[in-house]
Design an enzyme around this catalytic site. Structure first.
Site, mmCIF file in Angstrom:
data_model
loop_
_atom_site.group_PDB
_atom_site.id
_atom_site.type_symbol
_atom_site.label_atom_id
_atom_site.label_comp_id
_atom_site.label_asym_id
_atom_site.label_seq_id
_atom_site.Cartn_x
_atom_site.Cartn_y
_atom_site.Cartn_z
ATOM 1 N N MET A 1 0.823 -1.198 0.000
ATOM 2 C CA MET A 1 0.000 0.000 0.000
ATOM 3 C C MET A 1 0.860 1.252 0.000
ATOM 4 O O MET A 1 0.581 2.244 0.652
ATOM 5 C CB MET A 1 -0.915 -0.017 1.219
ATOM 6 N N PHE A 3 2.670 4.657 -0.966
ATOM 7 C CA PHE A 3 2.273 5.889 -1.658
ATOM 8 C C PHE A 3 3.391 6.310 -2.588
ATOM 9 O O PHE A 3 4.544 6.310 -2.214
ATOM 10 C CB PHE A 3 2.010 7.008 -0.641
ATOM 11 N N GLN A 518 -1.557 10.445 4.206
ATOM 12 C CA GLN A 518 -0.202 10.039 3.870
ATOM 13 C C GLN A 518 -0.165 9.128 2.647
ATOM 14 O O GLN A 518 0.762 9.183 1.848
ATOM 15 C CB GLN A 518 0.444 9.324 5.061
ATOM 16 N N GLU A 519 -1.176 8.286 2.496
ATOM 17 C CA GLU A 519 -1.192 7.329 1.398
ATOM 18 C C GLU A 519 -1.425 7.987 0.045
ATOM 19 O O GLU A 519 -0.695 7.740 -0.910
ATOM 20 C CB GLU A 519 -2.288 6.273 1.637
ATOM 21 N N SER A 520 -2.465 8.784 -0.063
ATOM 22 C CA SER A 520 -2.887 9.248 -1.384
ATOM 23 C C SER A 520 -3.146 10.741 -1.478
ATOM 24 O O SER A 520 -3.446 11.236 -2.563
ATOM 25 C CB SER A 520 -4.171 8.524 -1.798
#
Length: 669
Positions: A1, A3, A518-520
């Site tokens: 997962m 980023f 933070q991811e996307s």
């Protein structure tokens, strides 16, 4: 997962809004061309540029006239054939697109070619207008040109070459050529070349290491090649190290060995080579061995670092790992000493300011406590992980900053009139996210002398927020220095869906928002290079496993980019990870980023403050990720609840799982 920075964009509503904006702003900002007309042409040109299809670019370029992204079309066409272009054509391009990102980027490209071709007079004429000045190789060429023209090099200019050369991972002409000249003129030391070789060898860049050795000891190249082929064989087959070049070659062999097996390198240094090396050489090798051991969470790391007799012989990277190893074992004097030995720049970083302050506090004494308090006061705030910990150590909790004064109509209009910002938004709306981000960042950094002030940054961020380009909204607002606009920095798109899905399964919505940010950066169809997708960057295999685990019938991988499905699966996986790690937010965040197997191994060892554990995460990406997710979470919690929040309470402690505790999700992927 994971980023990644290159993400697919939103379409539809954003493109329509931008077309209206372009028309409203008119010629002052962008050519008043068309409501999306010609966008397919621009997309085709980008594809042709990626393929290196010069003929296709030349054929399509005339049709791009008047399009809002015509500067990009012109840049791609000329860049594709820049090696065949002449100075007059380049100068015409620079004049035609004066003041734009594309002008300055092409200037960068042309300066690199001029440097490679040794056309120093033209380089000297063109370089002063290079506004971004963000290319290390060009910076090195510039110092070299000054040296050739004036016959001297000031120490601060020589430092530019040394620092850039040492920082470059791969072999480049500019810094290598400048270093050669400066070493010959004694503006740089021969030792600077050996240090470059050491750094390159540790980074597994043997070509760059070999080039550095060739500058100062070409006769040592056969031995270097033996080291590169087999450091063990070289060390076992060598009897002594009498000359400087031979000693340094042994150092390179020990470094190469340490990267793969720090214990084997330590045995070699202890049993044979230590007495033959200088104190500086021994210290450097012990620093590399200690760093490699610390990165493997080896309990031997502290012992290896203890062999270093002078911390000043280590670089900041080694000293950082010395701090981390000392934190794991509670050696606070070593933490303090390593922080003191860092460069002036590193000493200003909140990470090392914070741990220096903690070390002083742990060592006791009123004078040390006062010094620690002053250090904490210097960084305390809500802008980052250590700033927030410093705030708590001073007895305060994180809370939402007072909002800045509302933007005026004039401030908003100035942002809308900025051509770089508008081109950036237009490019993003078309799917050219990389180009759009670069254009946008140029617009906020260099559109005005010295960059935008806080009010202009807030207005630019507001423009991005209104267009729902959340990554530019967040990143732009984060640049303000004197004010914090919390709602820009921590937006909550898809509020009802995120809150409902989180609370339905017992997750803190602030934690979910902290992770998505933070991811996307809330980009709906974000996709990483490894295939993770959507708001929560879910991998296809993980999505299938999670859907099956929670009984989501009829799931297919094509549903990952559906907003609600992505949130359902992402939150479910996060909850399963959180349960697997006994409710530890830091461990669950690490599992979400790096997979659960690694944090299961990283948690083994003594029970420790999770801040110490997080700082010792071996992967730089995951270390940064965990700290940012937890900081985001605390800021979101303050926004959602309106109450002061504790980062430290969310961190807790980290230690090994009790043998009596069952693992609830052993098959967690």
């Amino acid at each position: 997962m994971r980023f990644q920075s290159i993400l697919a964009p939103r379409r539809g509503r954003l493109a329509a809004l931008l077309s209206c904006v372009v028309l409203a702003v008119g010629p002052a900002a962008l050519p008043a061309h068309a409501q999306g007309a010609g966008d397919e042409l621009i997309t085709q040109m980008k594809q042709a540029f990626s393929r290196g299809d010069k003929a296709r670019l030349a054929a399509l370029l005339p049709q791009a006239t008047g399009h809002p992204l015509e500067p990009w079309a012109a840049y791609w066409e000329l860049k594709s054939r820049l090696k065949e272009a002449g100075s007059a054509e380049v100068q015409a391009f620079l004049a035609r697109w004066a003041g734009s990102y594309q002008e300055d980027r092409l200037r960068n490209d042309w300066l690199l070619l001029l440097g490679e071709r040794r056309l120093w007079d033209e380089f000297a004429q063109l370089h002063p207008a290079f506004r971004m000045n963000d290319d290390r190789e060009v910076q090195c060429y510039a110092v070299l040109v000054d040296a050739l023209r004036t016959g001297q090099v000031l120490p601060e200019r020589a430092a530019v070459v040394r620092n850039n050369w040492h920082a470059q991972r791969d072999l480049d002409d500019g810094c290598l050529t400048a270093a050669e000249r400066l070493i010959a003129s004694r503006a740089l030391r021969e030792q600077d070349a050996w240090i470059k070789a050491r750094l390159a060898m540790e980074a597994n860049r043997p070509g760059a290491a070999r080039a550095a050795v060739n500058l100062v000891a070409p006769d040592a190249l056969p031995a270097f090649d033996q080291v590169n082929a087999s450091p063990t064989k070289f060390l076992l087959g060598s009897a002594s190290a009498a000359s400087k070049a031979r000693k340094e070659t042994v150092v390179l062999a020990l470094i190469r060995m340490a990267v793969a097996d720090p214990e084997a390198a330590a045995r070699q240094l202890d049993s044979k080579w230590g007495p033959m090396l200088s104190a500086e050489e021994r210290n450097w090798v012990w620093g590399v061995i200690g760093k490699q051991a610390a990165g493997k969470l080896s309990p031997l790391a502290g012992r290896y670092f203890a062999n270093v007799t002078k911390d000043a012989d280590l670089n900041d990277d080694m000293l950082g790992w010395k701090v981390r190893a000392a934190l794991r074992t509670g050696q606070w004097k070593e933490v303090s000493a390593a922080c003191d030995a860092m460069s002036a720049e590193a000493k200003q970083e909140p990470t090392w300011v914070y741990w220096k302050a903690r070390a002083l506090t742990q060592q006791g004494g009123e004078r040390r406590r006062e010094e620690a308090r002053a250090l904490l006061q210097g960084i305390a705030g809500t802008r980052g992980f250590y700033e927030m910990l410093a705030l708590e150590d001073l007895g305060q909790r994180a809370q939402t900053a007072t909002p800045p004064a509302p933007l005026t109509a004039e401030e908003k209009a100035a942002a809308r009139a900025n051509p770089a910002l508008q081109r950036g938004l237009y490019a993003i709306s078309m799917g050219l996210r990389s180009e759009g981000v670069r254009e946008w960042n140029y617009g906020i950094a260099l559109h005005e002398p010295g960059g935008m002030d806080d009010r202009a940054l807030l207005a630019a961020a507001d423009l991005a927020c209104q267009r729902e380009v959340w990554d530019r909204c967040i990143n732009t607002s984060e640049r303000t220095k004197g004010v914090i606009h919390a709602e820009q920095r921590f937006p909550m798109p898809f509020h009802d869906a995120v809150i409902a899905k989180s609370r339905a399964i017992g997750l803190d919505p602030a934690y979910v928002y902290g992770l998505i940010r933070q991811e996307s950066r809330f980009i709906m169809d974000a996709r990483s290079h490894v295939g993770a997708s959507g708001l929560m960057q879910v991998m296809p295999a993980t999505a299938r496993w999670t859907a099956n685990k929670i009984g989501l019938s009829g799931f297919t991988p094509s549903q990952i980019n559906d907003r609600d499905t992505n949130i359902t699966i992402g939150t479910a996986y996060l909850k399963l990870a959180l349960d697997d790690f006994d409710g530890s937010m830091p461990l669950a965040a690490a599992a979400y980023n790096a997979g659960p197997g690694r944090p299961r191994a990283w948690r083994n060892g003594p029970v420790m403050d999770a801040a110490i554990w997080a700082e010792n995460v071996p992967f730089a990406e995951t270390r940064d990720y965990v700290k940012k997710v937890l900081t985001n979470t605390t800021n979101y919690a303050a926004l959602i609840t309106g109450q002061p929040q504790s980062l430290r309470e969310r961190l807790g402690n980290v230690g090994p799982r009790s043998a009596a505790e069952p693992e609830p999700n052993k098959d967690l992927p």
